[in-house]
Enzyme design. Structure first.
Site, mmCIF file in Angstrom:
data_model
loop_
_atom_site.group_PDB
_atom_site.id
_atom_site.type_symbol
_atom_site.label_atom_id
_atom_site.label_comp_id
_atom_site.label_asym_id
_atom_site.label_seq_id
_atom_site.Cartn_x
_atom_site.Cartn_y
_atom_site.Cartn_z
ATOM 1 N N LYS A 1 0.837 -1.217 0.000
ATOM 2 C CA LYS A 1 0.000 0.000 0.000
ATOM 3 C C LYS A 1 0.863 1.255 0.000
ATOM 4 O O LYS A 1 0.617 2.190 -0.760
ATOM 5 C CB LYS A 1 -0.906 -0.047 1.238
ATOM 6 C CG LYS A 1 -1.632 1.232 1.572
ATOM 7 C CD LYS A 1 -2.728 0.972 2.588
ATOM 8 C CE LYS A 1 -2.364 1.236 4.024
ATOM 9 N NZ LYS A 1 -2.223 2.643 4.406
ATOM 10 N N SER A 2 1.862 1.306 0.856
ATOM 11 C CA SER A 2 2.697 2.515 0.960
ATOM 12 C C SER A 2 3.459 2.762 -0.336
ATOM 13 O O SER A 2 3.551 3.899 -0.805
ATOM 14 C CB SER A 2 3.701 2.358 2.104
ATOM 15 O OG SER A 2 3.014 2.306 3.323
ATOM 16 N N ARG B 1 2.998 5.866 -3.164
ATOM 17 C CA ARG B 1 4.162 6.662 -3.570
ATOM 18 C C ARG B 1 4.390 6.570 -5.070
ATOM 19 O O ARG B 1 4.790 7.554 -5.716
ATOM 20 C CB ARG B 1 5.407 6.202 -2.790
ATOM 21 C CG ARG B 1 5.372 6.695 -1.335
ATOM 22 C CD ARG B 1 6.273 5.871 -0.440
ATOM 23 N NE ARG B 1 6.355 6.375 0.929
ATOM 24 C CZ ARG B 1 5.416 6.221 1.863
ATOM 25 N NH1 ARG B 1 4.289 5.573 1.579
ATOM 26 N NH2 ARG B 1 5.584 6.700 3.078
ATOM 27 N N ARG C 1 -8.917 12.537 12.229
ATOM 28 C CA ARG C 1 -7.481 12.236 12.407
ATOM 29 C C ARG C 1 -6.617 13.504 12.358
ATOM 30 O O ARG C 1 -6.949 14.454 11.652
ATOM 31 C CB ARG C 1 -7.063 11.197 11.359
ATOM 32 C CG ARG C 1 -7.854 9.919 11.611
ATOM 33 C CD ARG C 1 -7.512 8.827 10.706
ATOM 34 N NE ARG C 1 -6.161 8.340 10.936
ATOM 35 C CZ ARG C 1 -5.597 7.411 10.173
ATOM 36 N NH1 ARG C 1 -6.270 6.897 9.155
ATOM 37 N NH2 ARG C 1 -4.379 7.000 10.423
ATOM 38 N N GLN D 1 4.381 9.268 7.031
ATOM 39 C CA GLN D 1 3.499 10.181 6.292
ATOM 40 C C GLN D 1 3.975 11.613 6.469
ATOM 41 O O GLN D 1 4.028 12.390 5.515
ATOM 42 C CB GLN D 1 2.060 10.019 6.773
ATOM 43 C CG GLN D 1 1.506 8.651 6.417
ATOM 44 C CD GLN D 1 0.109 8.418 6.947
ATOM 45 O OE1 GLN D 1 -0.429 9.232 7.693
ATOM 46 N NE2 GLN D 1 -0.481 7.304 6.571
ATOM 47 N N ASP E 1 1.002 -0.836 11.877
ATOM 48 C CA ASP E 1 -0.310 -1.235 11.336
ATOM 49 C C ASP E 1 -0.712 -2.649 11.753
ATOM 50 O O ASP E 1 -1.798 -3.117 11.402
ATOM 51 C CB ASP E 1 -0.294 -1.143 9.799
ATOM 52 C CG ASP E 1 -0.204 0.306 9.324
ATOM 53 O OD1 ASP E 1 -0.562 1.213 10.094
ATOM 54 O OD2 ASP E 1 0.218 0.525 8.177
ATOM 55 N N LYS F 1 -5.307 5.984 14.640
ATOM 56 C CA LYS F 1 -5.355 5.311 13.329
ATOM 57 C C LYS F 1 -6.793 5.309 12.797
ATOM 58 O O LYS F 1 -7.600 6.107 13.208
ATOM 59 C CB LYS F 1 -4.774 3.902 13.470
ATOM 60 C CG LYS F 1 -3.269 3.916 13.730
ATOM 61 C CD LYS F 1 -2.515 4.401 12.513
ATOM 62 C CE LYS F 1 -1.032 4.549 12.768
ATOM 63 N NZ LYS F 1 -0.338 5.180 11.650
ATOM 64 N N ARG G 1 -7.375 2.137 17.868
ATOM 65 C CA ARG G 1 -7.140 0.695 17.744
ATOM 66 C C ARG G 1 -6.916 -0.009 19.075
ATOM 67 O O ARG G 1 -6.968 -1.237 19.126
ATOM 68 C CB ARG G 1 -5.996 0.415 16.761
ATOM 69 C CG ARG G 1 -6.471 0.532 15.331
ATOM 70 C CD ARG G 1 -5.481 0.009 14.332
ATOM 71 N NE ARG G 1 -6.070 0.025 12.991
ATOM 72 C CZ ARG G 1 -5.399 0.187 11.880
ATOM 73 N NH1 ARG G 1 -4.095 0.362 11.912
ATOM 74 N NH2 ARG G 1 -6.023 0.168 10.714
ATOM 75 N N ARG H 1 -8.266 -3.115 8.971
ATOM 76 C CA ARG H 1 -7.368 -4.061 9.641
ATOM 77 C C ARG H 1 -8.062 -4.756 10.818
ATOM 78 O O ARG H 1 -7.762 -5.901 11.129
ATOM 79 C CB ARG H 1 -6.093 -3.354 10.088
ATOM 80 C CG ARG H 1 -5.360 -2.712 8.916
ATOM 81 C CD ARG H 1 -3.887 -2.566 9.157
ATOM 82 N NE ARG H 1 -3.297 -1.677 8.169
ATOM 83 C CZ ARG H 1 -2.920 -2.041 6.944
ATOM 84 N NH1 ARG H 1 -3.065 -3.285 6.547
ATOM 85 N NH2 ARG H 1 -2.383 -1.168 6.109
HETATM 86 C C1 S3P Z 1 2.122 4.948 6.048
HETATM 87 C C2 S3P Z 1 2.627 5.281 7.268
HETATM 88 C C3 S3P Z 1 2.034 4.880 8.550
HETATM 89 C C4 S3P Z 1 1.019 3.752 8.379
HETATM 90 C C5 S3P Z 1 0.113 3.957 7.197
HETATM 91 C C6 S3P Z 1 0.915 4.104 5.916
HETATM 92 C C7 S3P Z 1 2.801 5.429 4.824
HETATM 93 O O1 S3P Z 1 1.386 5.997 9.132
HETATM 94 O O2 S3P Z 1 0.251 3.621 9.563
HETATM 95 O O3 S3P Z 1 -0.764 2.865 7.047
HETATM 96 O O4 S3P Z 1 2.524 4.906 3.728
HETATM 97 O O5 S3P Z 1 3.643 6.330 4.928
HETATM 98 P P1 S3P Z 1 2.222 7.045 10.027
HETATM 99 O O6 S3P Z 1 3.261 7.618 9.166
HETATM 100 O O7 S3P Z 1 1.232 8.075 10.469
HETATM 101 O O8 S3P Z 1 2.748 6.243 11.175
#
Ligand code: S3P
Length: 438
Positions: A21-22, A26, A126, A171, A319, A346, A350, A392
């Protein structure tokens, strides 16, 4: 969607999970500002990334998503450089995806126009001030709604900053780096711990000279650099793998192999904790794919011991705590989680929702302000539970149901399509009995 999960006798076979996903987020955002066309295969085609596609298109970028399987697609982004974006004529809607919103904040800070960014009710809860603050210091104008979305952003004329991040967050790190791409001067970013580093790896792949020291210090001067387009295959998502890995460890007599998983050190916290608990997990066929380590994970059922999880590893499995609960409940002895107050911010709180929903299955979990404690092993009993619109949590409850007594019903389970379309089908292929009802 409602899932009915029946106790499983064993899980067996080979599985693949959708792309990370990350890295998929990107690929889209850095592809959009690259000079030329980027292609990402095995790109995650799911709820969260669909929101990012809508937003990037609304900024004038052509994006093609060609599905290739459950949650998998080939992504083509016709990048137009950092100066090629156009002002959106409507608010950019991020749904429930904080990654989309926070990365867009960094990107929009570089743009000489005004855009409104919003999301659904859960996302509006959030925290966004932690991203807005450094971007304002760089010169962007960002109005929040009491520190939350909706946000109004007007960017341009930025100056790079020396900034100490209050939390280890990839993030936040990515938003500041994105803004620095459009800024004058040198950025120095002090991170309190090792957040996931996919942004740094991808930018290096795009020809950017960005450094990270062992103590987490990142330095970088953009100086009008051009980003090269990407052409790569996204490795399997460790966070989706976590559900299959825990399922195989906790359903007796199981043996499975999950192929092509991203084993980047900043993402392997759960894997290391499960191994420390005695979980028989081995890495095979290790390789490097576009600057990211990848391996097949071989996992068998086995007895687990309680463990203490605290400190820097927490961020490397941030996560994974809802699914970690399932392993902790099966483990002999006490498991304690600390230093994880970020879990309360989150997709849901959670810590609170894990305690609330798992207790419906008969679990006894003691919540703490920054974690929880579990004395195991505990035998769960099937019941009706709900997802709290947290993908999740929905999948963790389904995995818990595989080793519970009697059927477990998960309501609002459609949320799992946010990050792992094909979750149900993948477990069914491994031998699980799960019914899915619309
Ligand atoms: C992510 C960073 C994480 C993670 C999220 C994806 C990212 O969040 O919990 O699911 O892709 O950079 P945080 O950077 O707020 O910890």
């Amino acid at each position: 969607m409602k899932l009915i999960v029946h106790p499983a006798e064993k899980l067996e076979g080979e599985a693949v999970v959708p792309g990370d996903k990350s890295i998929s987020h990107r690929a889209l955002i850095f592809g959009a500002i690259a000079d030329g066309t980027s292609v990402a295969r095995n790109w995650l085609d799911a709820g969260v990334t669909a929101r990012m596609v809508d937003c990037v298109r609304a900024l004038g970028i052509d994006v093609e998503v060609e599905p290739t399987g459950f949650g998998q697609a080939t992504l083509t982004v016709h990048g137009r450089g950092l100066n090629g974006l156009t002002a959106p004529d409507q608010p950019l809607f991020c749904g429930g995806s904080a990654t989309t919103m926070r990365m867009l904040m960094g990107l929009l800070a570089t743009q000489p126009f005004t855009a409104v960014v919003d999301g659904h009710e859960g996302l509006r809860r959030r925290p966004m001030e932690r991203i807005a603050k450094p971007l304002r210091q760089m010169g962007a104008t960002i109005d929040t709604t009491d520190g939350h979305a909706p946000l109004t952003i007007t960017g341009g004329h930025l100056q790079a900053i020396d900034y100490t991040m209050p939390v280890a967050s990839a993030q936040l790190q990515t938003a500041i780096i994105l803004a620095t791409l459009g800024a004058e001067g040198k950025m120095t970013l002090h991170q309190p711990g090792p957040a996931r580093d996919h942004t740094l790896r991808m930018l290096r792949h795009q020809g950017i000279d960005i450094q990270e020291e062992d103590d987490g210090l990142i330095t970088f001067s953009a100086a009008h650099t051009e980003l090269k387009p990407l052409d790569f295959t996204v490795p399997g998502d460790m966070s989706s793998t976590a559900f299959l890995m825990t399922a195989a460890l906790t359903v007796p007599n199981s043996t499975i192999t999950i192929q092509g998983v991203n084993t980047n050190y900043t993402r392997t916290g759960l894997l290391e904790v499960l191994q420390a608990m005695g979980g028989p997990i081995t890495l095979r066929n290790e390789q490097t794919q576009a600057g990211e380590p990848v391996a097949d994970l071989h996992v068998s059922a086995g007895p687990l011991e309680g463990v203490e999880v605290k400190g820097e590893i927490v961020v490397r499995m941030i996560d994974e705590f809802p699914i970690f609960t399932v392993a902790a409940l099966r483990a002999h002895g006490t498991t304690i989680v600390r230093d994880a107050a970020e879990l309360r911010l989150k997709e849901s709180d959670r810590i609170a929702v894990v305690v609330e929903e798992f207790s419906k299955l008969g679990a006894k979990i003691t919540p703490h302000p920054d974690g929880f404690a579990i004395d195991g092993p505990q035998q769960l009993e099937g019941a009706t539970v709900r997802s709290h619109r947290d993908h999740r949590l929905a999948m963790s409850l389904a995995v818990a149901g595989l080793s519970a007594v009697g059927p477990t019903v998960i309501e609002d389970a459609q949320e799992l399509n946010e990050s792992f379309p094909g979750f149900v089908e993948t477990l069914q292929k491994l031998g699980a009995k799960i019914e899915s009802h619309e």
